[in-house]
Scaffold this motif. Structure first.
Motif, PDB file in Angstrom:
ATOM      1  N   ALA A 196       2.502  14.197   1.127  1.00 49.83           N
ATOM      2  CA  ALA A 196       3.254  14.482  -0.094  1.00 49.83           C
ATOM      3  C   ALA A 196       4.056  15.764   0.075  1.00 49.83           C
ATOM      4  CB  ALA A 196       2.323  14.592  -1.292  1.00 49.83           C
ATOM      5  N   GLU A 197       5.313  15.706  -0.288  1.00 54.98           N
ATOM      6  CA  GLU A 197       6.167  16.893  -0.220  1.00 54.98           C
ATOM      7  C   GLU A 197       6.075  17.729  -1.486  1.00 54.98           C
ATOM      8  OE1 GLU A 197       9.879  14.911   0.714  1.00 54.98           O
ATOM      9  OE2 GLU A 197       9.660  15.547   2.794  1.00 54.98           O
ATOM     10  N   SER A 198       5.479  17.159  -2.533  1.00 57.08           N
ATOM     11  CA  SER A 198       5.294  17.880  -3.786  1.00 57.08           C
ATOM     12  C   SER A 198       4.160  17.210  -4.557  1.00 57.08           C
ATOM     13  CB  SER A 198       6.570  17.854  -4.630  1.00 57.08           C
ATOM     14  OG  SER A 198       6.837  16.527  -5.057  1.00 57.08           O
ATOM     15  N   LYS A 199       3.642  17.904  -5.569  1.00 54.49           N
ATOM     16  CA  LYS A 199       2.583  17.326  -6.396  1.00 54.49           C
ATOM     17  C   LYS A 199       3.073  16.063  -7.109  1.00 54.49           C
ATOM     18  CE  LYS A 199      -1.428  19.244  -6.663  1.00 54.49           C
ATOM     19  NZ  LYS A 199      -2.547  18.481  -6.140  1.00 54.49           N
ATOM     20  N   SER A 200       4.310  16.083  -7.578  1.00 56.17           N
ATOM     21  CA  SER A 200       4.817  14.914  -8.299  1.00 56.17           C
ATOM     22  C   SER A 200       4.914  13.694  -7.390  1.00 56.17           C
ATOM     23  CB  SER A 200       6.177  15.217  -8.931  1.00 56.17           C
ATOM     24  OG  SER A 200       7.143  15.460  -7.931  1.00 56.17           O
ATOM     25  N   MET A 201       5.090  13.912  -6.104  1.00 55.34           N
ATOM     26  CA  MET A 201       5.201  12.793  -5.171  1.00 55.34           C
ATOM     27  C   MET A 201       3.899  11.992  -5.107  1.00 55.34           C
ATOM     28  SD  MET A 201       6.600  13.099  -1.307  1.00 55.34           S
ATOM     29  CE  MET A 201       7.532  11.803  -0.540  1.00 55.34           C
ATOM     30  N   GLU A 202       2.772  12.613  -5.462  1.00 52.49           N
ATOM     31  CA  GLU A 202       1.485  11.927  -5.427  1.00 52.49           C
ATOM     32  C   GLU A 202       1.268  11.021  -6.630  1.00 52.49           C
ATOM     33  OE1 GLU A 202      -2.110  13.797  -4.023  1.00 52.49           O
ATOM     34  OE2 GLU A 202      -0.960  15.630  -3.728  1.00 52.49           O
ATOM     35  N   ARG A 203       2.035  11.208  -7.675  1.00 58.04           N
ATOM     36  CA  ARG A 203       1.857  10.382  -8.870  1.00 58.04           C
ATOM     37  C   ARG A 203       2.263   8.946  -8.592  1.00 58.04           C
ATOM     38  NH1 ARG A 203       4.733  14.830 -12.056  1.00 58.04           N
ATOM     39  NH2 ARG A 203       3.055  16.322 -12.298  1.00 58.04           N
TER      40      ARG A 203
ATOM     41  N   ASN B  85       0.862  -1.168   0.000  1.00 53.26           N
ATOM     42  CA  ASN B  85       0.000   0.000   0.000  1.00 53.26           C
ATOM     43  C   ASN B  85       0.905   1.227   0.000  1.00 53.26           C
ATOM     44  OD1 ASN B  85      -1.930   1.938   0.252  1.00 53.26           O
ATOM     45  ND2 ASN B  85      -3.079   0.873   1.836  1.00 53.26           N
ATOM     46  N   ARG B  86       1.132   1.762  -1.181  1.00 52.45           N
ATOM     47  CA  ARG B  86       2.169   2.767  -1.304  1.00 52.45           C
ATOM     48  C   ARG B  86       1.708   4.198  -1.075  1.00 52.45           C
ATOM     49  NH1 ARG B  86       4.727   1.117  -6.886  1.00 52.45           N
ATOM     50  NH2 ARG B  86       2.667   1.823  -7.405  1.00 52.45           N
ATOM     51  N   ARG B  87       0.512   4.562  -1.517  1.00 52.16           N
ATOM     52  CA  ARG B  87       0.125   5.962  -1.402  1.00 52.16           C
ATOM     53  C   ARG B  87      -0.718   6.264  -0.173  1.00 52.16           C
ATOM     54  NH1 ARG B  87      -1.984   8.277  -6.912  1.00 52.16           N
ATOM     55  NH2 ARG B  87      -3.176   6.388  -6.877  1.00 52.16           N
TER      56      ARG B  87
ATOM     57  N   LYS C 190      -7.363  14.036   1.775  1.00 51.74           N
ATOM     58  CA  LYS C 190      -7.267  14.177   0.315  1.00 51.74           C
ATOM     59  C   LYS C 190      -8.606  14.634  -0.267  1.00 51.74           C
ATOM     60  CE  LYS C 190      -5.618  13.218  -3.908  1.00 51.74           C
ATOM     61  NZ  LYS C 190      -4.486  13.842  -4.541  1.00 51.74           N
ATOM     62  N   MET C 191      -9.700  14.070   0.243  1.00 57.36           N
ATOM     63  CA  MET C 191     -11.026  14.467  -0.236  1.00 57.36           C
ATOM     64  C   MET C 191     -11.334  15.915   0.120  1.00 57.36           C
ATOM     65  SD  MET C 191     -13.065  10.958   0.715  1.00 57.36           S
ATOM     66  CE  MET C 191     -14.676  11.628   0.416  1.00 57.36           C
TER      67      MET C 191
ATOM     68  N   ASP D 162       6.315   5.061  -4.202  1.00 59.34           N
ATOM     69  CA  ASP D 162       7.258   4.471  -3.243  1.00 59.34           C
ATOM     70  C   ASP D 162       7.886   5.549  -2.363  1.00 59.34           C
ATOM     71  OD1 ASP D 162       6.816   1.862  -4.052  1.00 59.34           O
ATOM     72  OD2 ASP D 162       8.487   1.853  -5.475  1.00 59.34           O
ATOM     73  N   LYS D 163       8.183   6.712  -2.935  1.00 59.10           N
ATOM     74  CA  LYS D 163       8.747   7.806  -2.143  1.00 59.10           C
ATOM     75  C   LYS D 163       7.742   8.298  -1.116  1.00 59.10           C
ATOM     76  CE  LYS D 163      11.992   9.430  -5.581  1.00 59.10           C
ATOM     77  NZ  LYS D 163      12.492  10.544  -6.362  1.00 59.10           N
ATOM     78  N   LEU D 164       6.492   8.364  -1.510  1.00 62.90           N
ATOM     79  CA  LEU D 164       5.438   8.782  -0.591  1.00 62.90           C
ATOM     80  C   LEU D 164       5.298   7.775   0.547  1.00 62.90           C
ATOM     81  CD1 LEU D 164       3.248  10.767   0.152  1.00 62.90           C
ATOM     82  CD2 LEU D 164       1.746   9.645  -1.481  1.00 62.90           C
TER      83      LEU D 164
END
Length: 134
Positions: free
Chosen positions: A60-67, A28-30, A51-52, A72-74
């Motif tokens: 998330a430290e950035s928008k790209s981190m949510e992708r 469960n990564r995100r 999130k809702m 895995d970084k998240l």
């Protein structure tokens, strides 16, 4: 899902569901509990509700981190936070208070993020949702 009888949205979780209360989280990564910790659906619910409410992932430290490609970084960042939550989680709880203007919803999210996932926590959350009118 939608409960048509009560005209309400219902969040369901079919991902890594188990009846084992002591199961460790996996894959469960995100959203979810930290790797190596007992599965805690309340921590996951706090993340999803945030999130809702805001359109952002709490950790998330950035928008790209949510992708998905960076999930895995998240997960790693969330794991780092929950390794020492008493020390590392408070800035995120303050972030909830700053961004979620509805006090009832803010309290529910923070309760979930700090929950240990015990049976009593589920009962407390159910009471909070009833007070909130959800």
């Amino acid at each position: 899902m939608i409960n048509e009888e009560q005209d309400r949205a219902v969040i369901i979780d079919l991902g890594i569901a188990t009846t084992d209360k002591n199961a460790l989280t996996k894959d469960n990564r995100r959203f979810g509990s930290s790797s190596g910790r007992r599965a805690n659906d309340l921590n996951s619910l706090g993340q999803v509700v945030y999130k809702m409410a805001t359109g952002e992932h709490i950790f998330a430290e950035s928008k790209s981190m949510e992708r998905t490609t960076y999930a895995d970084k998240l997960r790693d960042h969330r794991d780092w936070i929950y390794e020492r939550p008493e020390e590392r989680l408070p800035p995120y709880l303050r972030k909830v208070e700053e961004t979620v203007k509805d006090n009832g919803l803010c309290g529910i999210i923070n309760f979930c993020l700090t929950s240990e996932g015990a049976d009593e926590d589920y009962k407390t959350l159910e009471a909070r949702f009833k007070e909130y009118g959800a």
